[in-house]
Design an enzyme around this catalytic site. Sequence first.
Site, short mmCIF file in Angstrom:
data_model
loop_
_atom_site.label_atom_id
_atom_site.label_comp_id
_atom_site.label_asym_id
_atom_site.label_seq_id
_atom_site.Cartn_x
_atom_site.Cartn_y
_atom_site.Cartn_z
N GLU A 1 0.83 -1.23 0.00
CA GLU A 1 0.00 0.00 0.00
C GLU A 1 0.85 1.27 0.00
OE1 GLU A 1 -3.79 0.14 1.82
OE2 GLU A 1 -4.00 -2.04 1.78
N1 CAA Z 1 -6.26 12.01 -4.09
C1 CAA Z 1 -6.75 12.49 -5.27
N2 CAA Z 1 -5.98 12.73 -6.33
C2 CAA Z 1 -4.66 12.54 -6.21
C3 CAA Z 1 -4.07 12.05 -5.02
C4 CAA Z 1 -4.93 11.80 -3.93
N3 CAA Z 1 -4.44 11.34 -2.77
N4 CAA Z 1 -2.74 11.94 -5.19
C5 CAA Z 1 -2.48 12.34 -6.45
N5 CAA Z 1 -3.64 12.70 -7.06
C6 CAA Z 1 -3.81 13.22 -8.41
C7 CAA Z 1 -2.98 14.49 -8.57
O1 CAA Z 1 -3.72 15.64 -8.18
C8 CAA Z 1 -2.69 14.51 -10.07
O2 CAA Z 1 -3.84 14.98 -10.73
P1 CAA Z 1 -3.68 15.93 -12.05
O3 CAA Z 1 -2.93 15.11 -13.06
O4 CAA Z 1 -5.10 16.19 -12.43
O5 CAA Z 1 -2.92 17.12 -11.61
C9 CAA Z 1 -2.56 13.02 -10.39
O6 CAA Z 1 -3.27 12.32 -9.38
C10 CAA Z 1 -1.12 12.56 -10.44
O7 CAA Z 1 -0.55 12.83 -9.17
P2 CAA Z 1 1.03 12.85 -8.92
O8 CAA Z 1 1.67 13.74 -9.95
O9 CAA Z 1 1.27 13.16 -7.48
O10 CAA Z 1 1.41 11.35 -9.27
P3 CAA Z 1 2.82 10.63 -9.26
O11 CAA Z 1 2.94 9.88 -10.51
O12 CAA Z 1 3.89 11.58 -8.87
O13 CAA Z 1 2.64 9.51 -8.13
C11 CAA Z 1 2.54 8.55 -5.95
C12 CAA Z 1 2.20 9.72 -6.88
C13 CAA Z 1 2.14 9.09 -4.59
C14 CAA Z 1 3.98 8.13 -5.96
C15 CAA Z 1 1.64 7.34 -6.34
O14 CAA Z 1 2.06 6.80 -7.55
C16 CAA Z 1 1.62 6.28 -5.26
O15 CAA Z 1 0.89 6.38 -4.28
N6 CAA Z 1 2.43 5.19 -5.45
C17 CAA Z 1 2.38 4.05 -4.55
C18 CAA Z 1 1.44 3.04 -5.10
C19 CAA Z 1 0.87 2.14 -4.05
O16 CAA Z 1 0.58 2.55 -2.93
N7 CAA Z 1 0.64 0.91 -4.41
C20 CAA Z 1 0.05 -0.01 -3.51
C21 CAA Z 1 -0.64 -1.08 -4.24
S1 CAA Z 1 -1.93 -1.78 -3.34
C22 CAA Z 1 -1.28 -2.86 -2.26
O17 CAA Z 1 -0.15 -2.90 -1.99
C23 CAA Z 1 -2.31 -3.65 -1.56
C24 CAA Z 1 -1.90 -4.93 -0.93
O18 CAA Z 1 -1.20 -5.72 -1.44
C25 CAA Z 1 -2.52 -5.25 0.35
#
Ligand code: CAA
Length: 413
Positions: free
Chosen positions: A368
């Site tokens: 996550e």
């Molecule tokens: N809420 C709403 N919108 C959001 C947001 C949020 N929390 N975070 C980003 N956004 C939106 C931004 O506003 C942006 O919108 P616009 O293009 O309209 O401006 C868009 O999304 C892109 O945002 P970023 O430029 O911040 O995106 P990024 O490419 O830099 O990535 C990141 C951000 C935080 C690194 C994201 O990729 C991330 O969270 N990565 C980790 C993935 C993850 O958690 N994976 C887990 C998989 S599930 C799992 O693990 C479950 C399991 O096994 C139990």
Amino acid sequence: MNPLYNVNFSEAQLAWREKAHEIAVKYLLPQSMQHDKAESFNEDAFQAAADAGMLGVWIPKEYGGSDDGILGLALMVEEFSKADPAFGVAFAVNALGSLPIIVGGTHEQKAKYLPLVAQGKAACAFALSEKFAGSDAGGLSVRGTKEGDTWTICGEKKWTTNGSRANIITCFAVTDPESRSRRISAFIIEDTDPGFSIKKLEDKMGIRSVPVCETVFDGVKVGDDRLIGGKPGLGFKHSMMTLDLARPGVAAQAVGTAAGALELATTYATRRKQFGQTIAGFQMIQAMLADMAQQTEAARTLVHTCAAMADQRAPNVTKIAAMAKCFATDVAVKVATDAVQVFGGYGFMEDYPIAKYYRDSKILQIYEGTNQVQRMVIARNLIKEASRHDYLNSVIPTETQESYGAEPVTANV
Ligand code: CAA
């Protein structure tokens, strides 16, 4: 000033916690080591949770849930995880997999799928990560293409927790490769959809009783009724909004893991004798236990605050959710590691359950969103906030700041 949020536990939330504790004592504590060894799912515990209505706690009342929120979810997950961290995630992933429908689904999608989840008739999984897209969740390659009224989903997902048990899989696919911000859409896939299959069950260091799989989407065909929100391009936002609400659940899993490891270590320290006394009498052991307890309690408080903020729709849940996930999971790994140390040689063996807590804890810092990603999210939010407020301007006149070589704060980010 930072806004403050009340953390009030409702009677219903406390009753869910009590029920989770009962299930933990009856089905998790006596069975968790066997399920870990056999890599088998604890169906008894899951069925008991389903029968008690616990799979509807985070689901709104109008869709068959009890609407007891992320705080209700966190309280249950902590109790489950204290007894068996693996079951904690097996349970919480049902929230993760159904949250995209809650945050982004149409009324029809909610009305069709959420009651099934709430009644325990459909288990859920969340298919975001891929072989080459983990932290970079925007870099997916699974494709969704449309011809006429039909979408075809093609590609493979990696590390789908609960994948082989799930009936509903929320799957994220690229539908507009040319777009930057509307590249991805989320689909509801059913396990009976032709073309959906499980490729590989992962062989894991911890949480061994929970199936984590490679999932295959080999030309799965669905209509717009399965496109979450009914419009393409909303998938990345929905995935991030989902993670904001699901990360408090992982954090609660971490608090439970730490609490379980601490309880085992404390009890063991009062039984194990060396140099003619129980090791709990030694100050170095006492200091370790005291630090473990402080860290666990601090994490618990942060998780409750974060969950309450999520339920009160606080404006910046993203930052506090990343903080809770990062802090609590670092605590879990530290506490589980120290608990093994208290057990000494026995801690390294699989005779006692403490080795399992140590193995189960590590993934908390990874899934996550790795804790490196959480720190990045926290820092990005801090920087955004700093560019909005004029704290420095109110302490030092802007001309003086300029003479010090600092740009005065003017930007509105
Ligand atoms: N809420 C709403 N919108 C959001 C947001 C949020 N929390 N975070 C980003 N956004 C939106 C931004 O506003 C942006 O919108 P616009 O293009 O309209 O401006 C868009 O999304 C892109 O945002 P970023 O430029 O911040 O995106 P990024 O490419 O830099 O990535 C990141 C951000 C935080 C690194 C994201 O990729 C991330 O969270 N990565 C980790 C993935 C993850 O958690 N994976 C887990 C998989 S599930 C799992 O693990 C479950 C399991 O096994 C139990």
